[in-house]
Design an enzyme around this catalytic site. Structure first.
Site, PDB file in Angstrom:
ATOM      1  N   GLU A 122      27.177 -10.246 -21.776  1.00  0.00           N
ATOM      2  CA  GLU A 122      27.894  -9.911 -21.823  1.00  0.00           C
ATOM      3  C   GLU A 122      29.464 -10.084 -21.094  1.00  0.00           C
ATOM      4  O   GLU A 122      29.840  -9.227 -20.148  1.00  0.00           O
ATOM      5  CB  GLU A 122      27.126 -10.561 -19.632  1.00  0.00           C
ATOM      6  CG  GLU A 122      25.599  -9.795 -20.049  1.00  0.00           C
ATOM      7  CD  GLU A 122      24.531 -10.471 -21.055  1.00  0.00           C
ATOM      8  OE1 GLU A 122      25.326 -11.414 -21.592  1.00  0.00           O
ATOM      9  OE2 GLU A 122      23.621  -9.975 -20.793  1.00  0.00           O
TER      10      GLU A 122
ATOM     11  N   PHE B   5      20.144  -6.829 -16.216  1.00  0.00           N
ATOM     12  CA  PHE B   5      19.944  -7.364 -14.642  1.00  0.00           C
ATOM     13  C   PHE B   5      21.076  -8.479 -14.194  1.00  0.00           C
ATOM     14  O   PHE B   5      21.680  -9.033 -14.716  1.00  0.00           O
ATOM     15  CB  PHE B   5      18.804  -8.272 -15.171  1.00  0.00           C
ATOM     16  CG  PHE B   5      17.179  -7.866 -15.513  1.00  0.00           C
ATOM     17  CD1 PHE B   5      16.621  -7.462 -14.547  1.00  0.00           C
ATOM     18  CD2 PHE B   5      17.507  -7.375 -17.094  1.00  0.00           C
ATOM     19  CE1 PHE B   5      15.563  -7.053 -14.931  1.00  0.00           C
ATOM     20  CE2 PHE B   5      16.667  -6.151 -17.300  1.00  0.00           C
ATOM     21  CZ  PHE B   5      15.472  -6.175 -16.145  1.00  0.00           C
TER      22      PHE B   5
ATOM     23  N   PHE C 265      22.227 -12.220 -16.184  1.00  0.00           N
ATOM     24  CA  PHE C 265      22.581 -11.860 -16.989  1.00  0.00           C
ATOM     25  C   PHE C 265      24.818 -11.973 -16.784  1.00  0.00           C
ATOM     26  O   PHE C 265      24.803 -12.139 -17.813  1.00  0.00           O
ATOM     27  CB  PHE C 265      21.992 -10.274 -17.695  1.00  0.00           C
ATOM     28  CG  PHE C 265      20.868 -10.652 -17.975  1.00  0.00           C
ATOM     29  CD1 PHE C 265      19.908 -11.315 -17.707  1.00  0.00           C
ATOM     30  CD2 PHE C 265      20.888  -8.979 -19.020  1.00  0.00           C
ATOM     31  CE1 PHE C 265      18.587 -11.279 -18.652  1.00  0.00           C
ATOM     32  CE2 PHE C 265      18.993  -9.637 -19.069  1.00  0.00           C
ATOM     33  CZ  PHE C 265      18.159 -10.021 -18.911  1.00  0.00           C
TER      34      PHE C 265
ATOM     35  N   HIS D  44      15.803 -12.351 -14.219  1.00  0.00           N
ATOM     36  CA  HIS D  44      16.036 -10.925 -13.873  1.00  0.00           C
ATOM     37  C   HIS D  44      15.713 -10.678 -12.492  1.00  0.00           C
ATOM     38  O   HIS D  44      15.979  -9.669 -11.973  1.00  0.00           O
ATOM     39  CB  HIS D  44      14.628 -10.415 -14.383  1.00  0.00           C
ATOM     40  CG  HIS D  44      14.369 -10.565 -16.047  1.00  0.00           C
ATOM     41  ND1 HIS D  44      14.494 -11.391 -16.659  1.00  0.00           N
ATOM     42  CD2 HIS D  44      15.167  -9.395 -16.795  1.00  0.00           C
ATOM     43  CE1 HIS D  44      14.189 -11.070 -18.158  1.00  0.00           C
ATOM     44  NE2 HIS D  44      14.474 -10.434 -18.063  1.00  0.00           N
TER      45      HIS D  44
END
Length: 356
Positions: free
Chosen positions: A81, A104, A107, A150
């Site tokens: 990320e 998500f 993340f 998540h």
């Protein structure tokens, strides 16, 4: 709503046309259509992220876009990320309009350094010579019974950072138009999509051009939205909590309590005038959000209400929120996310408040 993460790979292709140009679309379909139109209109727009290309995203938001617009404009990235957001900075500096996706919300934590230290500051650091027209899509909040990381509620974290704009739609119509509007901005926008609402359908007017995408007017898209008119109390919410508050308002109406629901939509900047108008009328307010109570965005909203409506408030502003614990995984979501009973109790506390 899917029962498991595996079901996220299913998609709904069905659409219904109501009247001319108004279609019944799910939020997933509305977002997909908005991205398709953005790519078609802006040759500098590029979409990327984990599984965004060939798969079309785990939520199918980018489904079919790589096949239509090419692998150089819609592409997959490694599971990194910080790299995704760092690449966004470089692309923006080179004149592109990146629309990255963090798969998500949880993340996003590894990318916070890039978001806060680069994306949010570059325009200031360069004295306006390096704008960051980046729209970061973040599937957000809970409600799909997902594992840890998540489901998160990061709006207060993002909204606190100068240089960022933060928005969260609650309906397919708003998702379609707000995403197009956000992608037309010269500033970085954090676009928080309530993933539990991806599969809910609603009317989307796709005929009219999105205000603010071709001219400098905002077309009303920068403010809050009154989702339900009421007289006795204002529920302030955003994202998935708007739908829940509308359910609560219907139940309260059975007891003669007329609840107004204000969909904040923009979390940075907040529409303080809309808050003042609504609560100035009802004189009572309850703020509902999924994030923890302490230092949550509800505190900022409560202060704005108090600042503008202090003389007329009939009770302190109440907050119904998640708890001061890490956002739980799926098994405990029902306990954590504000449910109908907790919101109704919040309304009751405000209505029954009496000054000492």
């Amino acid at each position: 709503m899917p029962e498991t993460i595996t079901d996220l790979r299913l998609k709904d292709d069905s659409t219904e046309t109501d009247t001319a140009g108004v279609q019944q679309l799910s939020m997933q379909q509305a977002l997909n259509r908005a991205l398709d139109e953005i790519l078609a209109k802006n040759p500098k727009a590029v979409i990327f992220g984990e599984d965004c290309g060939r798969l079309g995203g785990v939520f199918r938001i980018t489904d079919g876009l790589q096949a239509k617009h090419g692998e150089d404009r819609v592409f997959d990235t490694p599971l990194a990320e910080s790299g995704i957001l760092g690449m966004s900075v470089g692309l923006a500096m080179a004149g592109f309009h990146p629309i990255p996706e963090v798969q998500f919300d949880g993340f996003a934590y590894p990318a916070i350094n890039q978001i806060v230290c680069q994306i949010a500051r570059m325009n200031y650091r360069s004295r306006g010579t390096l704008p960051m027209p980046i729209t970061l899509r973040v599937p957000s909040f809970g409600g799909i019974r997902a594992p840890e990381h998540h489901g998160e509620s990061l709006e207060a974290l993002f909204a606190h950072v100068p240089g960022l704009k933060v928005v969260s739609p609650s309906t397919p119509h708003d998702a379609y138009h707000l995403l197009k509007y956000a992608a037309a901005r010269p500033d970085p926008v954090i676009f928080m999509e309530p993933k539990s609402r991806y599969w809910q359908k609603g009317p989307v007017d796709v005929t009219n051009a999105t205000p603010g995408t071709a001219a400098h007017d905002d077309g009303g898209l920068t403010g809050a939205r009154v989702a339900r008119e009421g007289r006795h109390l204002t529920l302030v919410a955003w994202g998935a909590m708007v739908s829940r508050c509308l359910q609560v308002a219907e139940l309260a109406a059975e007891d003669g309590i007329d609840v107004e629901v204000l969909d904040l939509r923009w979390l940075k900047p907040i529409d303080a005038e809309a808050l003042a108008r609504s609560v100035g009328k009802t004189r009572r307010a309850v703020v509902v959000h999924e994030a923890p109570l302490t230092s949550g965005l509800g505190a900022e909203v409560a202060q704005l209400i108090t600042q503008s409506c202090f003389a007329t408030l009939k009770a302190p502003v109440e907050r119904v929120t998640g708890f001061d614990v890490p956002y739980p995984s799926g098994d405990l979501e029902d306990e954590y996310i504000p449910n109908i009973d907790r919101i109704l109790f919040g309304i009751q506390r405000v209505l029954e408040y009496r000054r000492g």
